[in-house]
Write a protein that holds these residues in place. Structure first.
Motif, PDB file in Angstrom:
ATOM      1  N   VAL A  40      -6.152   2.088 -11.416  1.00 35.97           N
ATOM      2  CA  VAL A  40      -5.556   2.787 -10.278  1.00 35.97           C
ATOM      3  C   VAL A  40      -5.794   2.014  -9.001  1.00 35.97           C
ATOM      4  O   VAL A  40      -6.937   1.659  -8.689  1.00 35.97           O
ATOM      5  CB  VAL A  40      -6.135   4.210 -10.147  1.00 35.97           C
ATOM      6  N   GLY A  41      -4.718   1.783  -8.255  1.00 34.99           N
ATOM      7  CA  GLY A  41      -4.853   1.092  -6.984  1.00 34.99           C
ATOM      8  C   GLY A  41      -4.976   2.047  -5.803  1.00 34.99           C
ATOM      9  O   GLY A  41      -5.631   1.736  -4.811  1.00 34.99           O
ATOM     10  N   ASN A  42      -4.351   3.208  -5.910  1.00 36.34           N
ATOM     11  CA  ASN A  42      -4.363   4.180  -4.817  1.00 36.34           C
ATOM     12  C   ASN A  42      -4.511   5.592  -5.391  1.00 36.34           C
ATOM     13  O   ASN A  42      -3.865   5.927  -6.384  1.00 36.34           O
ATOM     14  CB  ASN A  42      -3.068   4.101  -4.015  1.00 36.34           C
ATOM     15  N   TRP A  43      -5.339   6.395  -4.729  1.00 36.94           N
ATOM     16  CA  TRP A  43      -5.572   7.783  -5.117  1.00 36.94           C
ATOM     17  C   TRP A  43      -5.118   8.724  -4.012  1.00 36.94           C
ATOM     18  O   TRP A  43      -5.225   8.393  -2.829  1.00 36.94           O
ATOM     19  CB  TRP A  43      -7.059   8.053  -5.349  1.00 36.94           C
ATOM     20  N   GLY A  44      -4.674   9.919  -4.423  1.00 38.93           N
ATOM     21  CA  GLY A  44      -4.516  10.997  -3.472  1.00 38.93           C
ATOM     22  C   GLY A  44      -5.850  11.703  -3.287  1.00 38.93           C
ATOM     23  O   GLY A  44      -6.858  11.352  -3.918  1.00 38.93           O
ATOM     24  N   GLN A  64       0.833  -1.197   0.000  1.00 40.22           N
ATOM     25  CA  GLN A  64       0.000   0.000   0.000  1.00 40.22           C
ATOM     26  C   GLN A  64       0.868   1.247   0.000  1.00 40.22           C
ATOM     27  O   GLN A  64       1.962   1.258   0.548  1.00 40.22           O
ATOM     28  CB  GLN A  64      -0.905   0.032   1.235  1.00 40.22           C
ATOM     29  N   VAL A  65       0.369   2.277  -0.636  1.00 35.14           N
ATOM     30  CA  VAL A  65       1.054   3.556  -0.646  1.00 35.14           C
ATOM     31  C   VAL A  65       0.018   4.645  -0.430  1.00 35.14           C
ATOM     32  O   VAL A  65      -1.088   4.585  -0.953  1.00 35.14           O
ATOM     33  CB  VAL A  65       1.811   3.750  -1.983  1.00 35.14           C
ATOM     34  N   GLN A  66       0.372   5.621   0.393  1.00 35.36           N
ATOM     35  CA  GLN A  66      -0.505   6.761   0.633  1.00 35.36           C
ATOM     36  C   GLN A  66       0.044   7.954  -0.148  1.00 35.36           C
ATOM     37  O   GLN A  66       1.248   8.181  -0.187  1.00 35.36           O
ATOM     38  CB  GLN A  66      -0.579   7.086   2.119  1.00 35.36           C
ATOM     39  N   LEU A  67      -0.859   8.722  -0.741  1.00 28.24           N
ATOM     40  CA  LEU A  67      -0.481   9.806  -1.646  1.00 28.24           C
ATOM     41  C   LEU A  67      -1.075  11.130  -1.189  1.00 28.24           C
ATOM     42  O   LEU A  67      -2.273  11.184  -0.869  1.00 28.24           O
ATOM     43  CB  LEU A  67      -0.957   9.496  -3.061  1.00 28.24           C
ATOM     44  N   VAL A  68      -0.260  12.182  -1.185  1.00 26.06           N
ATOM     45  CA  VAL A  68      -0.729  13.510  -0.806  1.00 26.06           C
ATOM     46  C   VAL A  68      -0.244  14.509  -1.850  1.00 26.06           C
ATOM     47  O   VAL A  68       0.974  14.701  -2.016  1.00 26.06           O
ATOM     48  CB  VAL A  68      -0.221  13.916   0.586  1.00 26.06           C
ATOM     49  N   GLU A  69      -1.201  15.153  -2.519  1.00 18.78           N
ATOM     50  CA  GLU A  69      -0.856  16.140  -3.546  1.00 18.78           C
ATOM     51  C   GLU A  69      -0.725  17.529  -2.940  1.00 18.78           C
ATOM     52  O   GLU A  69      -1.347  17.832  -1.911  1.00 18.78           O
ATOM     53  CB  GLU A  69      -1.933  16.203  -4.645  1.00 18.78           C
ATOM     54  N   SER A  70       0.027  18.379  -3.614  1.00 20.03           N
ATOM     55  CA  SER A  70       0.132  19.785  -3.234  1.00 20.03           C
ATOM     56  C   SER A  70       0.517  20.594  -4.472  1.00 20.03           C
ATOM     57  O   SER A  70       0.946  20.030  -5.483  1.00 20.03           O
ATOM     58  CB  SER A  70       1.162  19.981  -2.123  1.00 20.03           C
ATOM     59  N   GLY A  71       0.374  21.905  -4.353  1.00 17.81           N
ATOM     60  CA  GLY A  71       0.813  22.799  -5.414  1.00 17.81           C
ATOM     61  C   GLY A  71      -0.289  23.438  -6.230  1.00 17.81           C
ATOM     62  O   GLY A  71      -0.036  24.347  -7.018  1.00 17.81           O
ATOM     63  N   GLY A  72      -1.507  22.981  -6.070  1.00 22.86           N
ATOM     64  CA  GLY A  72      -2.594  23.570  -6.825  1.00 22.86           C
ATOM     65  C   GLY A  72      -2.950  24.965  -6.304  1.00 22.86           C
ATOM     66  O   GLY A  72      -2.872  25.224  -5.118  1.00 22.86           O
ATOM     67  N   ARG A  73      -3.313  25.832  -7.215  1.00 23.02           N
ATOM     68  CA  ARG A  73      -3.725  27.192  -6.845  1.00 23.02           C
ATOM     69  C   ARG A  73      -4.339  27.879  -8.049  1.00 23.02           C
ATOM     70  O   ARG A  73      -4.459  27.288  -9.115  1.00 23.02           O
ATOM     71  CB  ARG A  73      -2.539  28.012  -6.340  1.00 23.02           C
ATOM     72  N   LEU A  74      -4.714  29.134  -7.872  1.00 24.60           N
ATOM     73  CA  LEU A  74      -5.226  29.969  -8.950  1.00 24.60           C
ATOM     74  C   LEU A  74      -4.048  30.547  -9.741  1.00 24.60           C
ATOM     75  O   LEU A  74      -3.110  31.085  -9.148  1.00 24.60           O
ATOM     76  CB  LEU A  74      -6.084  31.090  -8.380  1.00 24.60           C
ATOM     77  N   VAL A  75      -4.118  30.429 -11.060  1.00 29.09           N
ATOM     78  CA  VAL A  75      -3.053  30.938 -11.920  1.00 29.09           C
ATOM     79  C   VAL A  75      -3.680  31.545 -13.167  1.00 29.09           C
ATOM     80  O   VAL A  75      -4.759  31.127 -13.600  1.00 29.09           O
ATOM     81  CB  VAL A  75      -2.066  29.804 -12.285  1.00 29.09           C
ATOM     82  N   GLN A  76      -3.017  32.522 -13.737  1.00 27.02           N
ATOM     83  CA  GLN A  76      -3.534  33.143 -14.954  1.00 27.02           C
ATOM     84  C   GLN A  76      -3.222  32.288 -16.177  1.00 27.02           C
ATOM     85  O   GLN A  76      -2.234  31.536 -16.195  1.00 27.02           O
ATOM     86  CB  GLN A  76      -2.914  34.525 -15.137  1.00 27.02           C
ATOM     87  N   ALA A  77      -4.059  32.416 -17.182  1.00 28.69           N
ATOM     88  CA  ALA A  77      -3.822  31.706 -18.434  1.00 28.69           C
ATOM     89  C   ALA A  77      -2.445  32.048 -18.979  1.00 28.69           C
ATOM     90  O   ALA A  77      -2.013  33.207 -18.923  1.00 28.69           O
ATOM     91  CB  ALA A  77      -4.900  32.068 -19.448  1.00 28.69           C
ATOM     92  N   CYS A  91      -3.315  12.479  -7.928  1.00 29.65           N
ATOM     93  CA  CYS A  91      -2.191  11.580  -8.087  1.00 29.65           C
ATOM     94  C   CYS A  91      -2.699  10.146  -7.980  1.00 29.65           C
ATOM     95  O   CYS A  91      -3.614   9.867  -7.194  1.00 29.65           O
ATOM     96  CB  CYS A  91      -1.179  11.874  -6.983  1.00 29.65           C
ATOM     97  N   ALA A  92      -2.113   9.258  -8.756  1.00 31.15           N
ATOM     98  CA  ALA A  92      -2.583   7.880  -8.786  1.00 31.15           C
ATOM     99  C   ALA A  92      -1.405   6.920  -8.849  1.00 31.15           C
ATOM    100  O   ALA A  92      -0.387   7.212  -9.492  1.00 31.15           O
ATOM    101  CB  ALA A  92      -3.484   7.661  -9.997  1.00 31.15           C
ATOM    102  N   ALA A  93      -1.561   5.786  -8.213  1.00 34.35           N
ATOM    103  CA  ALA A  93      -0.541   4.736  -8.233  1.00 34.35           C
ATOM    104  C   ALA A  93      -1.159   3.452  -8.752  1.00 34.35           C
ATOM    105  O   ALA A  93      -2.302   3.121  -8.412  1.00 34.35           O
ATOM    106  CB  ALA A  93       0.026   4.520  -6.841  1.00 34.35           C
ATOM    107  N   GLY A  94      -0.400   2.728  -9.557  1.00 32.67           N
ATOM    108  CA  GLY A  94      -0.886   1.467 -10.090  1.00 32.67           C
ATOM    109  C   GLY A  94       0.262   0.567 -10.476  1.00 32.67           C
ATOM    110  O   GLY A  94       1.417   1.007 -10.503  1.00 32.67           O
TER     111      GLY A  94
END
Length: 126
Positions: free
Chosen positions: A113-117, A1-14, A96-99
């Protein structure tokens, strides 16, 4: 098993850039092939990019090819998604996904996908 944590998303201009990170915990991270999916409001979750365990093989959806780059650091147990030339159609929650197989992440999609963030929100303003 693996646990996943995403980061870095935000509001950005085109036209701008973002780098998403996915930190994994668990001793078997290097055994997993990794990917990124995204889900926009009212739409199904879709494949974005995948990377083999060695980092030597990558795959991309046509909509992001040439703009996004997936990479991984097996020592840091982290997967990255560098996103350039962002546009409003890239607005979504990114997962994020692991498989066991990068090619299956591409061909089968979410069923492989076996594991999702938990996801990180990316909003591109036009």
């Amino acid at each position: 098993q693996v646990q996943l944590v995403e980061s870095g998303g935000r509001l950005v201009q085109a036209g701008g850039s973002l780098r998403l990170s996915c930190a994994a915990s668990g001793r078997t991270f290097s055994n997993y092939e990794m990917g990124w999916f995204r889900q926009a409001p009212g739409k199904e979750r879709e494949f974005v990019a995948a990377i083999a365990w060695s980092g030597g093989t990558t795959y991309y959806a046509d909509s992001v090819k040439g703009r996004f780059t997936i990479s991984r650091d097996n020592v840091k147990k982290t997967v990255y998604l560098q996103m350039n030339s962002l546009n409003a159609e890239d607005t979504a929650v990114y997962y994020c996904a692991a498989g066991p197989s990068a090619t299956d992440l591409v061909r089968i999609g979410i069923g492989a996908v076996g594991n999702w963030g938990q996801g990180t929100q990316v909003t591109v303003s036009s």
